[in-house]
Write an enzyme that holds these catalytic residues in place. Sequence first.
Site, PDB file in Angstrom:
ATOM      1  N   ASN A  69       0.942  -1.056   0.245  1.00 38.02           N
ATOM      2  CA  ASN A  69      -0.012  -0.169   0.119  1.00 38.02           C
ATOM      3  C   ASN A  69       0.990   1.136   0.139  1.00 38.02           C
ATOM      4  O   ASN A  69       2.013   1.097   0.608  1.00 38.02           O
ATOM      5  CB  ASN A  69      -0.892   0.081   1.160  1.00 38.02           C
ATOM      6  CG  ASN A  69      -0.536   0.788   2.360  1.00 38.02           C
ATOM      7  OD1 ASN A  69      -0.572   2.153   2.337  1.00 38.02           O
ATOM      8  ND2 ASN A  69       0.020   0.052   3.736  1.00 38.02           N
ATOM      9  N   ALA A  70       0.490   2.216  -0.785  1.00 37.58           N
ATOM     10  CA  ALA A  70       0.965   3.517  -0.837  1.00 37.58           C
ATOM     11  C   ALA A  70      -0.017   4.581  -0.586  1.00 37.58           C
ATOM     12  O   ALA A  70       0.051   5.613  -1.401  1.00 37.58           O
ATOM     13  CB  ALA A  70       2.015   3.766  -1.932  1.00 37.58           C
ATOM     14  N   LEU A  73      -1.436   8.288   4.066  1.00 33.52           N
ATOM     15  CA  LEU A  73      -2.181   8.865   5.027  1.00 33.52           C
ATOM     16  C   LEU A  73      -3.257   9.983   4.827  1.00 33.52           C
ATOM     17  O   LEU A  73      -3.505  10.941   5.334  1.00 33.52           O
ATOM     18  CB  LEU A  73      -1.019   9.659   5.940  1.00 33.52           C
ATOM     19  CG  LEU A  73       0.158   8.709   6.492  1.00 33.52           C
ATOM     20  CD1 LEU A  73       1.144   9.837   7.012  1.00 33.52           C
ATOM     21  CD2 LEU A  73      -0.486   7.870   7.616  1.00 33.52           C
ATOM     22  N   ASN A 127       3.525   7.491  15.000  1.00 38.13           N
ATOM     23  CA  ASN A 127       4.102   6.787  13.517  1.00 38.13           C
ATOM     24  C   ASN A 127       5.284   7.541  13.351  1.00 38.13           C
ATOM     25  O   ASN A 127       5.198   8.804  12.613  1.00 38.13           O
ATOM     26  CB  ASN A 127       3.199   7.049  12.470  1.00 38.13           C
ATOM     27  CG  ASN A 127       3.537   6.466  11.229  1.00 38.13           C
ATOM     28  OD1 ASN A 127       4.687   5.903  11.089  1.00 38.13           O
ATOM     29  ND2 ASN A 127       2.828   6.398  10.124  1.00 38.13           N
ATOM     30  N   CYS A 130       7.056   8.387   9.207  1.00 41.44           N
ATOM     31  CA  CYS A 130       6.943   9.477   8.501  1.00 41.44           C
ATOM     32  C   CYS A 130       7.979  10.347   7.596  1.00 41.44           C
ATOM     33  O   CYS A 130       8.902  10.498   8.385  1.00 41.44           O
ATOM     34  CB  CYS A 130       5.772  10.481   8.958  1.00 41.44           C
ATOM     35  SG  CYS A 130       4.278   9.827   9.499  1.00 41.44           S
ATOM     36  N   THR A 193       5.271  -1.254   7.962  1.00 39.17           N
ATOM     37  CA  THR A 193       5.355  -1.951   6.706  1.00 39.17           C
ATOM     38  C   THR A 193       6.838  -2.075   6.261  1.00 39.17           C
ATOM     39  O   THR A 193       7.547  -1.101   6.645  1.00 39.17           O
ATOM     40  CB  THR A 193       4.419  -1.615   5.493  1.00 39.17           C
ATOM     41  OG1 THR A 193       4.655  -0.085   5.490  1.00 39.17           O
ATOM     42  CG2 THR A 193       2.890  -1.832   5.880  1.00 39.17           C
ATOM     43  N   GLY A 244       1.553  -9.520   9.994  1.00 37.84           N
ATOM     44  CA  GLY A 244       0.965 -10.921   9.382  1.00 37.84           C
ATOM     45  C   GLY A 244       0.199 -11.678  10.374  1.00 37.84           C
ATOM     46  O   GLY A 244       0.107 -12.879   9.981  1.00 37.84           O
TER      47      GLY A 244
END
Length: 303
Positions: A69-70, A73, A127, A130, A193, A244
């Site tokens: 995924n990209a 945000l 997070n 970033c 990720t 996972g």
Amino acid sequence: MVKTQINIGGLTIKNPVMTASGTYGYGLEYTDFVDLARLGGIVVKGTTLHPRQGNPYPRMAETPAGMLNAVGLQNKGAHHFCQEIYPQIAHLDTAVVVNVSGSTVEDYIATAEMIASLPNVPAIELNISCPNVKEGGMAFGVTCAGAAEVVRAVRRVYPKTLIVKLSPNVTDITEIARTVEAEGADSISMINTLLGMAIDAERRRPILSTVTGGLSGPAVKPVALRMVWQTSKAVQVPIIGMGGIASATDAIEFLLAGASAIQVGTYNFVDPSITETIVTGIEDYMHRHGIDDINQLVGALQL
């Protein structure tokens, strides 16, 4: 009756099963499938100070054992969250944790201050994967100096439980873990990720608009387990493991490796009820093995 209560810094959750940011919206999207009160906590989607549109499409790609995924945000900003979303989720009978993201230290500080004012949000998940726009786009969390700077700044203004989410895209994740612990993190969540990419061979072009994206799902589980195990030996603060997890057995493996709690991410897209199934599965495991307190499983891997 088995005891499943877990303490994460100053936060007490009813069991170790949480949801991972970016895979569960604001929790409300899953109420048709899950009794949210059965979960230890939900981590809402990444929240930034200002609204973000996210990356151009396509920004998701399926892989043989997971997904890339990209998304970037995408969210409507911290003010929107406080004014529009928070009133809808403040009543939930589970711990609501807000994932806080930013492109500058100042963004992180401002967002953390806003979220701190919400009485029914007992924790944030910082997070630090970033990109720091002031440093040319390098993620805060890939250097000890960058991680220290943002955690130190947020710790000064955020009085509640501070969870710091680590990037696996580093040489030695234990160095980053020790750094954020020293700067005041109450807990560490890991892993975010892994950097990956996908190519359309017929078109000879990358599938994602951003070329690279974040790999999640079963493919990353062995890496995540290894990193949780290594980090549990390096820090004293509780670890929230993810990467996972698709079953109660997966969750228990993370607890044995040293995690105090876990987050379920990608598999929510496969089975929207999986989190509640995992809660029940952990309880069944405890009954079968004569374990009366979930904390007895944390770090109980026998070497």
